[in-house]
Scaffold this active site. Structure first.
Site, PDB file in Angstrom:
ATOM      1  N   ARG A 117       0.813  -1.210   0.000  1.00  0.00           N
ATOM      2  CA  ARG A 117       0.000   0.000   0.000  1.00  0.00           C
ATOM      3  C   ARG A 117       0.854   1.272   0.000  1.00  0.00           C
ATOM      4  O   ARG A 117       0.558   2.237  -0.717  1.00  0.00           O
ATOM      5  CB  ARG A 117      -0.932   0.000   1.207  1.00  0.00           C
ATOM      6  CG  ARG A 117      -1.923   1.167   1.248  1.00  0.00           C
ATOM      7  CD  ARG A 117      -2.998   1.024   0.190  1.00  0.00           C
ATOM      8  NE  ARG A 117      -2.666   1.690  -1.076  1.00  0.00           N
ATOM      9  CZ  ARG A 117      -3.137   1.294  -2.256  1.00  0.00           C
ATOM     10  NH1 ARG A 117      -3.893   0.236  -2.358  1.00  0.00           N
ATOM     11  NH2 ARG A 117      -2.806   1.942  -3.343  1.00  0.00           N
ATOM     12  N   LYS A 149       1.601  24.630  -2.752  1.00  0.00           N
ATOM     13  CA  LYS A 149       0.347  24.002  -2.325  1.00  0.00           C
ATOM     14  C   LYS A 149       0.462  22.491  -2.497  1.00  0.00           C
ATOM     15  O   LYS A 149      -0.172  21.878  -3.344  1.00  0.00           O
ATOM     16  CB  LYS A 149      -0.827  24.580  -3.117  1.00  0.00           C
ATOM     17  CG  LYS A 149      -1.058  26.062  -2.831  1.00  0.00           C
ATOM     18  CD  LYS A 149      -2.180  26.638  -3.669  1.00  0.00           C
ATOM     19  CE  LYS A 149      -2.366  28.124  -3.368  1.00  0.00           C
ATOM     20  NZ  LYS A 149      -3.414  28.740  -4.214  1.00  0.00           N
ATOM     21  N   LYS A 169       3.907  38.446  -1.004  1.00  0.00           N
ATOM     22  CA  LYS A 169       2.483  38.264  -1.264  1.00  0.00           C
ATOM     23  C   LYS A 169       1.688  39.355  -0.550  1.00  0.00           C
ATOM     24  O   LYS A 169       2.261  40.228   0.108  1.00  0.00           O
ATOM     25  CB  LYS A 169       2.063  36.869  -0.821  1.00  0.00           C
ATOM     26  CG  LYS A 169       2.790  35.765  -1.610  1.00  0.00           C
ATOM     27  CD  LYS A 169       2.433  34.379  -1.143  1.00  0.00           C
ATOM     28  CE  LYS A 169       1.042  33.982  -1.577  1.00  0.00           C
ATOM     29  NZ  LYS A 169       0.939  33.823  -3.052  1.00  0.00           N
ATOM     30  N   GLU A 196       3.727  39.921  -5.645  1.00  0.00           N
ATOM     31  CA  GLU A 196       2.377  39.601  -6.092  1.00  0.00           C
ATOM     32  C   GLU A 196       1.545  40.876  -6.123  1.00  0.00           C
ATOM     33  O   GLU A 196       1.500  41.618  -5.137  1.00  0.00           O
ATOM     34  CB  GLU A 196       1.754  38.587  -5.129  1.00  0.00           C
ATOM     35  CG  GLU A 196       0.322  38.205  -5.410  1.00  0.00           C
ATOM     36  CD  GLU A 196      -0.237  37.313  -4.317  1.00  0.00           C
ATOM     37  OE1 GLU A 196      -0.005  36.096  -4.376  1.00  0.00           O
ATOM     38  OE2 GLU A 196      -0.888  37.845  -3.391  1.00  0.00           O
ATOM     39  N   ASP A 251      -1.915  38.349 -10.009  1.00  0.00           N
ATOM     40  CA  ASP A 251      -2.699  37.379  -9.253  1.00  0.00           C
ATOM     41  C   ASP A 251      -4.192  37.634  -9.377  1.00  0.00           C
ATOM     42  O   ASP A 251      -4.682  38.701  -9.004  1.00  0.00           O
ATOM     43  CB  ASP A 251      -2.292  37.419  -7.780  1.00  0.00           C
ATOM     44  CG  ASP A 251      -2.979  36.341  -6.965  1.00  0.00           C
ATOM     45  OD1 ASP A 251      -2.910  35.166  -7.361  1.00  0.00           O
ATOM     46  OD2 ASP A 251      -3.591  36.672  -5.935  1.00  0.00           O
TER      47      ASP A 251
END
Length: 284
Positions: free
Chosen positions: A102, A137, A169, A199, A220
């Site tokens: 697995r 992410k 950001k 950003e 963005d």
């Protein structure tokens, strides 16, 4: 493939942790049906078309349990595979084959799914000079595997982690008191070899980023016509990246803007797994 040093120092500990997650004290099912060791072999079969990725990691799931396990592979990372294709065999102590199954498949299915999805988007960009990027992410503790899979699929890696580069950001800009301040503070603090990316969300921020000397400007979540104006405003004074809910379904609409990069978190957070199985286990 991962080089030997990276494999030993970085990759193996994650695989060992995954194996321990699956066996806290014993594999009660395997121990019930296999009280003693016995040699066996099982087939690695692909159940759908795609790009295979993660074979080295798959193999390590068994080798870390028993270094005598033999993995014979008929394909390599990056190969296109077809449903029903026999991709290899695993030979060893049947108890090892059952315990590692697995964990090995989890890595292989996930990494192959990312490589396949990434490649499907890369094909949509093949007539342009745009580079497809991933993001941070990623699944916690699986970044090294997922970003590797993006590369196998033909994509490119953005920052690996927060140490890799400066990316200002919205919240960094808010903390610094504005785009100009954030860029200047980054220039004063970061080593000169680091590029500074910022950003931006509107044309005023684009203007401020250009004037402050940003190396890369990320547009963005902007509307298409606004991004076109932003590209004209930047006029080659900085590299340009587009980001924000980019998927296979909408990326073609962005190619005409003539930017340098398009980043997509979907490469790692929304790729479906590839269906792969270990079948036909038998004693030998």
């Amino acid at each position: 493939m991962f080089d030997p040093i990276t494999l030993k120092l970085t990759v193996d500990p994650f695989i060992e942790s995954a194996l321990r997650e699956d066996v806290t004290s014993e594999d009660v099912t395997t121990n019930a049906v296999m009280p003693e060791g016995c040699m066996g072999q099982v087939d690695l079969i692909c159940k759908e078309d795609g790009i295979i990725c993660g074979l080295q990691v798959f193999s390590r799931a068994f080798e870390l349990l028993d270094e005598k396990t033999e993995i014979d592979l008929f394909v390599k990372d990056g190969d296109r595979v077809k449903a029903g294709q026999l991709m290899g065999t695993v030979t060893g102590d049947i108890r090892v084959l059952l315990v590692g199954e697995r964990t090995g498949l989890n890595y292989l299915q996930r990494m192959s799914g990312i490589a396949s999805y990434t490649n499907s988007i890369v094909q949509l960009l093949e007539n342009s000079s745009v580079k497809l990027l991933d993001t941070r992410k990623t699944t916690p503790n699986n970044r090294i595997f997922e970003k590797y899979a993006v590369k196998v699929g033909g994509g490119n890696n953005h920052r690996y982690n927060l140490t890799d580069g400066v990316l200002l950001k919205d919240n960094h800009i808010g903390a610094a008191g504005g785009v100009k301040n954030a860029i200047q503070m980054a220039k004063d603090y970061a080593p000169f070899v680091r590029k500074i990316e910022v950003e931006v969300e509107n044309l005023d921020m684009v203007k401020e980023a250009v004037e402050a000397g940003a190396d890369i400007i990320m547009l963005d979540n902007m509307e298409h016509d606004v991004m076109k104006k932003a590209v004209d405003m930047i006029a080659g004074r900085a590299e340009i990246e587009i980001s924000g809910n980019v998927t296979r379904e909408n990326i073609s609409k962005l190619v005409d803007l003539g930017v340098d990069y398009i980043s997509s978190g979907a490469l790692t957070h929304s790729s479906p797994i590839m269906d792969i199985s270990l079948k036909n286990l038998h004693r030998i």
